[in-house]
Design a protein around this motif. Structure first.
Motif, PDB file in Angstrom:
ATOM      1  N   GLU A  76      21.529 -23.679   5.020  1.00  0.00           N
ATOM      2  CA  GLU A  76      20.357 -23.657   5.903  1.00  0.00           C
ATOM      3  C   GLU A  76      19.416 -22.497   5.587  1.00  0.00           C
ATOM      4  OE1 GLU A  76      23.586 -25.685   8.419  1.00  0.00           O
ATOM      5  OE2 GLU A  76      23.520 -24.004   7.010  1.00  0.00           O
ATOM      6  N   GLY A  77      19.934 -21.464   4.927  1.00  0.00           N
ATOM      7  CA  GLY A  77      19.125 -20.296   4.596  1.00  0.00           C
ATOM      8  C   GLY A  77      18.515 -20.335   3.210  1.00  0.00           C
ATOM      9  N   VAL A  78      18.651 -21.449   2.513  1.00  0.00           N
ATOM     10  CA  VAL A  78      18.190 -21.554   1.130  1.00  0.00           C
ATOM     11  C   VAL A  78      16.743 -22.037   1.025  1.00  0.00           C
ATOM     12  CG1 VAL A  78      18.583 -22.826  -1.037  1.00  0.00           C
ATOM     13  CG2 VAL A  78      20.511 -21.832   0.207  1.00  0.00           C
ATOM     14  N   ALA A  79      16.327 -22.892   1.916  1.00  0.00           N
ATOM     15  CA  ALA A  79      14.979 -23.476   1.847  1.00  0.00           C
ATOM     16  C   ALA A  79      13.907 -22.388   1.910  1.00  0.00           C
ATOM     17  CB  ALA A  79      14.778 -24.480   2.974  1.00  0.00           C
ATOM     18  N   GLY A  80      12.764 -22.708   1.371  1.00  0.00           N
ATOM     19  CA  GLY A  80      11.654 -21.774   1.354  1.00  0.00           C
ATOM     20  C   GLY A  80      10.849 -21.806   2.637  1.00  0.00           C
ATOM     21  N   PRO A  81       9.715 -21.122   2.636  1.00  0.00           N
ATOM     22  CA  PRO A  81       8.842 -21.082   3.810  1.00  0.00           C
ATOM     23  C   PRO A  81       8.425 -22.482   4.255  1.00  0.00           C
ATOM     24  CG  PRO A  81       8.081 -19.539   2.121  1.00  0.00           C
ATOM     25  CD  PRO A  81       9.178 -20.355   1.517  1.00  0.00           C
ATOM     26  N   GLY A  82       8.455 -22.708   5.538  1.00  0.00           N
ATOM     27  CA  GLY A  82       8.053 -23.999   6.084  1.00  0.00           C
ATOM     28  C   GLY A  82       9.020 -25.121   5.750  1.00  0.00           C
ATOM     29  N   ALA A  84      10.232 -25.776   2.752  1.00  0.00           N
ATOM     30  CA  ALA A  84      10.076 -26.273   1.380  1.00  0.00           C
ATOM     31  C   ALA A  84      11.415 -26.186   0.655  1.00  0.00           C
ATOM     32  CB  ALA A  84       9.037 -25.434   0.632  1.00  0.00           C
ATOM     33  N   LEU A  85      11.718 -27.203  -0.114  1.00  0.00           N
ATOM     34  CA  LEU A  85      12.975 -27.209  -0.850  1.00  0.00           C
ATOM     35  C   LEU A  85      13.024 -26.069  -1.858  1.00  0.00           C
ATOM     36  CD1 LEU A  85      13.560 -31.003  -1.658  1.00  0.00           C
ATOM     37  CD2 LEU A  85      14.605 -29.628   0.157  1.00  0.00           C
ATOM     38  N   HIS A  86      14.185 -25.460  -1.968  1.00  0.00           N
ATOM     39  CA  HIS A  86      14.432 -24.476  -3.018  1.00  0.00           C
ATOM     40  C   HIS A  86      14.380 -25.233  -4.346  1.00  0.00           C
ATOM     41  CE1 HIS A  86      16.816 -21.950  -5.690  1.00  0.00           C
ATOM     42  NE2 HIS A  86      16.536 -20.938  -4.880  1.00  0.00           N
ATOM     43  N   PRO A  87      13.980 -24.604  -5.450  1.00  0.00           N
ATOM     44  CA  PRO A  87      13.943 -25.305  -6.735  1.00  0.00           C
ATOM     45  C   PRO A  87      15.255 -25.994  -7.114  1.00  0.00           C
ATOM     46  CG  PRO A  87      12.774 -23.232  -6.930  1.00  0.00           C
ATOM     47  CD  PRO A  87      13.413 -23.249  -5.563  1.00  0.00           C
ATOM     48  N   LEU A  88      16.402 -25.418  -6.756  1.00  0.00           N
ATOM     49  CA  LEU A  88      17.669 -26.085  -7.066  1.00  0.00           C
ATOM     50  C   LEU A  88      17.862 -27.312  -6.175  1.00  0.00           C
ATOM     51  CD1 LEU A  88      20.216 -26.345  -8.718  1.00  0.00           C
ATOM     52  CD2 LEU A  88      21.317 -24.697  -7.175  1.00  0.00           C
ATOM     53  N   GLN A  89      17.456 -27.221  -4.921  1.00  0.00           N
ATOM     54  CA  GLN A  89      17.529 -28.399  -4.056  1.00  0.00           C
ATOM     55  C   GLN A  89      16.654 -29.513  -4.620  1.00  0.00           C
ATOM     56  OE1 GLN A  89      16.413 -26.183  -0.468  1.00  0.00           O
ATOM     57  NE2 GLN A  89      18.312 -26.887   0.481  1.00  0.00           N
ATOM     58  N   GLN A  90      15.451 -29.176  -5.072  1.00  0.00           N
ATOM     59  CA  GLN A  90      14.559 -30.172  -5.656  1.00  0.00           C
ATOM     60  C   GLN A  90      15.150 -30.744  -6.933  1.00  0.00           C
ATOM     61  OE1 GLN A  90      11.598 -31.482  -4.295  1.00  0.00           O
ATOM     62  NE2 GLN A  90      12.112 -32.966  -5.876  1.00  0.00           N
ATOM     63  N   GLY A 101      26.431 -36.985  -0.425  1.00  0.00           N
ATOM     64  CA  GLY A 101      25.844 -35.738   0.054  1.00  0.00           C
ATOM     65  C   GLY A 101      26.816 -34.765   0.681  1.00  0.00           C
ATOM     66  N   TYR A 102      28.068 -35.154   0.853  1.00  0.00           N
ATOM     67  CA  TYR A 102      29.014 -34.277   1.548  1.00  0.00           C
ATOM     68  C   TYR A 102      29.242 -32.975   0.785  1.00  0.00           C
ATOM     69  CZ  TYR A 102      32.644 -32.984   4.792  1.00  0.00           C
ATOM     70  OH  TYR A 102      33.362 -32.323   5.753  1.00  0.00           O
ATOM     71  N   CYS A 103      29.381 -33.050  -0.514  1.00  0.00           N
ATOM     72  CA  CYS A 103      29.657 -31.850  -1.310  1.00  0.00           C
ATOM     73  C   CYS A 103      28.385 -31.089  -1.664  1.00  0.00           C
ATOM     74  CB  CYS A 103      30.401 -32.217  -2.593  1.00  0.00           C
ATOM     75  SG  CYS A 103      29.362 -33.040  -3.836  1.00  0.00           S
ATOM     76  N   THR A 104      27.238 -31.683  -1.446  1.00  0.00           N
ATOM     77  CA  THR A 104      25.977 -31.120  -1.932  1.00  0.00           C
ATOM     78  C   THR A 104      25.720 -29.691  -1.468  1.00  0.00           C
ATOM     79  OG1 THR A 104      25.067 -33.347  -2.129  1.00  0.00           O
ATOM     80  CG2 THR A 104      23.494 -31.527  -2.126  1.00  0.00           C
ATOM     81  N   PRO A 105      25.889 -29.348  -0.189  1.00  0.00           N
ATOM     82  CA  PRO A 105      25.632 -27.951   0.194  1.00  0.00           C
ATOM     83  C   PRO A 105      26.490 -26.951  -0.586  1.00  0.00           C
ATOM     84  CG  PRO A 105      25.755 -29.330   2.145  1.00  0.00           C
ATOM     85  CD  PRO A 105      26.196 -30.183   0.985  1.00  0.00           C
ATOM     86  N   GLY A 106      27.773 -27.239  -0.727  1.00  0.00           N
ATOM     87  CA  GLY A 106      28.647 -26.347  -1.488  1.00  0.00           C
ATOM     88  C   GLY A 106      28.291 -26.313  -2.954  1.00  0.00           C
ATOM     89  N   GLN A 107      27.919 -27.462  -3.507  1.00  0.00           N
ATOM     90  CA  GLN A 107      27.503 -27.516  -4.919  1.00  0.00           C
ATOM     91  C   GLN A 107      26.256 -26.662  -5.126  1.00  0.00           C
ATOM     92  OE1 GLN A 107      29.079 -28.973  -7.439  1.00  0.00           O
ATOM     93  NE2 GLN A 107      30.339 -30.586  -6.570  1.00  0.00           N
TER      94      GLN A 107
END
Length: 163
Positions: A76-82, A84-90, A101-107
């Motif tokens: 939850e603390g990875v996203a950017g301002p507003g 926006a997806l972090h480049p790795l999330q994108q 999607g279950y493993c995605t946050p840990g990945q």
């Protein structure tokens, strides 16, 4: 019981902690940060990976009291301002690196550490670094490609700053 201050996703939190509580349970059940997943609850799958003072840890095996005076970053603390997806999330989206999607946050949390620690020389090195995170859907090819894309983008951005 202790009442330490912990910085969670940039916000100071003061909780009464039982020494038997895992960081995972405190994050999910007491702070409502359910992005961090409870998979095996034994430290084997990596679904609960978070960063503790910049180091990746499996939060199911980390006593919450160990986080006292430290900084915890969850998905939850990875996203950017507003939001926006972090480049790795994108990059995960771009490379179809998520299925259920279950493993995605840990990945993603492990991928961020992989990049930050410079373990992206080649795909084999990325795979080795991420080997503690399991994906039951088998999206490993996309996950490695996503980490590669984000690492390459960061290297390009860093080179522009230097030049």
């Amino acid at each position: 019981m202790s009442t330490p201050e912990i910085i969670v996703n940039g916000e100071a939190v003061r909780l009464e902690l039982d020494p038997r509580e895992s960081l995972l349970d405190v994050l999910r059940e007491r702070l409502g940060l359910t992005g961090t997943k409870k998979g095996c609850d034994q430290g084997h799958c990596g679904a609960c990976t978070v960063h503790l003072d910049g180091r990746r840890v499996v939060s199911c095996l980390t006593p919450a009291v160990q986080a006292a005076g430290q900084t915890v970053t969850t998905i939850e603390g990875v996203a950017g301002p507003g939001g926006a997806l972090h480049p790795l999330q994108q990059a995960f989206v771009d490379n179809d690196a998520l299925q259920c999607g279950y493993c995605t946050p840990g990945q993603i949390m492990s991928g961020l550490a992989c990049i930050a620690e410079g373990h992206t020389a080649d795909d084999d090195q990325i795979r080795e670094y991420l080997s503690g995170n399991l994906c039951r859907c088998g999206a490993y090819v996309g996950i490695v490609a996503a980490v590669r894309q984000a690492a390459d983008a960061q290297q390009t951005a860093d080179a522009r700053k230097e030049g």
